[in-house]
Design an enzyme around this catalytic site. Structure first.
Site, mmCIF file in Angstrom:
data_model
loop_
_atom_site.group_PDB
_atom_site.id
_atom_site.type_symbol
_atom_site.label_atom_id
_atom_site.label_comp_id
_atom_site.label_asym_id
_atom_site.label_seq_id
_atom_site.Cartn_x
_atom_site.Cartn_y
_atom_site.Cartn_z
ATOM 1 N N VAL A 138 -62.059 29.280 -4.158
ATOM 2 C CA VAL A 138 -61.847 27.883 -3.766
ATOM 3 C C VAL A 138 -62.184 27.689 -2.296
ATOM 4 C CG1 VAL A 138 -60.139 26.055 -3.460
ATOM 5 C CG2 VAL A 138 -60.124 27.423 -5.550
ATOM 6 N N ASN A 147 -52.029 26.754 -5.655
ATOM 7 C CA ASN A 147 -51.165 26.347 -6.765
ATOM 8 C C ASN A 147 -49.884 27.172 -6.836
ATOM 9 O OD1 ASN A 147 -52.423 24.145 -8.093
ATOM 10 N ND2 ASN A 147 -54.042 25.525 -8.798
ATOM 11 N N VAL A 188 -49.602 23.328 -6.575
ATOM 12 C CA VAL A 188 -49.850 22.599 -5.337
ATOM 13 C C VAL A 188 -48.692 21.690 -4.935
ATOM 14 C CG1 VAL A 188 -51.113 20.660 -6.391
ATOM 15 C CG2 VAL A 188 -51.582 21.327 -4.032
ATOM 16 N N SER A 200 -57.727 13.256 -11.529
ATOM 17 C CA SER A 200 -58.190 11.872 -11.626
ATOM 18 C C SER A 200 -59.711 11.803 -11.698
ATOM 19 C CB SER A 200 -57.676 11.061 -10.431
ATOM 20 O OG SER A 200 -56.260 10.982 -10.448
ATOM 21 N N HIS A 249 -49.656 18.183 -10.665
ATOM 22 C CA HIS A 249 -50.984 18.737 -10.952
ATOM 23 C C HIS A 249 -50.752 19.898 -11.908
ATOM 24 C CE1 HIS A 249 -54.955 20.377 -10.649
ATOM 25 N NE2 HIS A 249 -54.564 21.443 -9.970
#
EC number: 1.1.1.27
Length: 327
Positions: free
Chosen positions: A18, A124, A126, A153, A179
């Protein structure tokens, strides 16, 4: 950070899949003038910094380097992606305790550097780690932000757009809540170019009610599908983080779905971070945007928050975390 500041500095903590994808997005999108990268694997971080620097002739000038925590002191934004990755079959909430320990260590060192900017959390779970960053840092709630449901989203908008045959940028729809598995779609306010989604579907017959249910499930479970196929998700969240970064550094006052501190915006939802739209700019969260939820949506928001609160309360009942809390 002042809204008029010209030299904008970002420190990234966590140079895994990430983090490195986010760094690449910053370079290719010409975001920020300085990027420092911190990771325990210093040689890999130095290699990434060199590799990214070789792209600058195609983009714009930027100082990119392997950093340490002392470099955080004058940063505008610190982005936290450091943490144990989610494994196949593992939920985001399964990661809590091991990533809380990492978060405590990282945040403590950042604050000790004299950092006065904004925290953006992506590790996470998160919502829990955004809350712990707020607790461990002692920062105002407006200056601690999580990526929240920004990616969820985006997935939702893209899935709807593909189904009805329009550009995703013309679909306005939000996922709210955790999330993770307890997130929910705000169907009551979804629209296509200002036309309510249900009105659009009634006129165009693009998808039936069961199709909408299936679409949401595919969005909610998208990460599991990707993890089972390739081991991790990183491109989507990296671009989402770049979008949030740009909104902060350029003082956009953009409305984005983020992990936002709750203090009664929604009945029965308090003292946690959870995904909802908010206005974000150079000083962090300007204010939350409180979409009026219908009764069913509010119940889902409350249930999602209660699940997060139970995990937070259990974690901070432990001395190792409670003793480090500053908020």
């Amino acid at each position: 950070m002042t809204a008029t500041k010209q030299h904008k500095k970002v420190i990234l903590v966590g140079d895994g899949a990430v983090g490195s994808s986010y760094a690449f997005a910053l370079v290719t999108q010409n975001i920020a003038q300085e990027l420092g990268i911190i990771d325990i694997f210093k040689e890999k971080t130095q290699g990434d910094a060199e590799d990214l620097s070789h792209a600058l002739a195609f983009t714009s000038p930027k100082k990119i380097y392997a950093a340490d925590y002392s470099d955080c002191h004058d940063a505008d934004l610190v982005v936290l992606t450091a943490g144990a990755p989610q494994k196949p079959g593992e939920t985001r909430l399964d990661l809590v305790e091991k990533n809380l320990r990492i978060n405590k260590e990282v945040v403590t060192q950042i604050v000790a550097s004299g950092f006065k900017g904004i925290f953006l959390v992506a590790a996470n779970p998160v919502d829990v780690l955004t809350y712990s960053t707020w607790k461990f840092s002692g920062f105002p709630k407006e200056r601690v932000i999580g990526s929240g449901t920004s990616l969820d989203s985006a997935r939702f908008r893209q899935a709807l757009a593909a189904k009805i045959g329009v550009d995703a940028r013309s679909v306005h729809a939000y996922i709210m809540g955790e999330h993770g598995d307890s997130e929910f779609a705000v169907w009551s306010h979804a629209n296509v170019a200002g036309v309510g989604l249900y009105d659009w579907l009634q006129a165009n017959r693009d998808i039936d009610e069961q199709g909408l249910v299936d679409l949401f499930i595919s969005v909610r479970d998208a990460a599991y599908s990707i993890i089972n196929k390739k081991g991790a998700t990183f491109y989507g969240i990296a671009v989402a983080l770049a979008r949030i970064t740009k909104a902060i550094l350029d003082d956009e006052n953009a409305v984005l779905p983020l992990s936002v501190f709750q203090e009664g915006q929604y009945e029965g939802v308090e003292d946690c971070y959870i995904g909802q739209p908010a206005i974000v700019g150079a000083y962090g969260i300007v204010r939350p945007v409180n979409i009026p939820l219908n009764d069913a949506e509010l119940q889902k928001m409350q249930a999602s928050a209660n699940q997060l609160k139970a995990i937070i309360d259990e974690a901070f009942a432990k001395e190792e975390f409670a003793s480090a809390a500053k908020n």
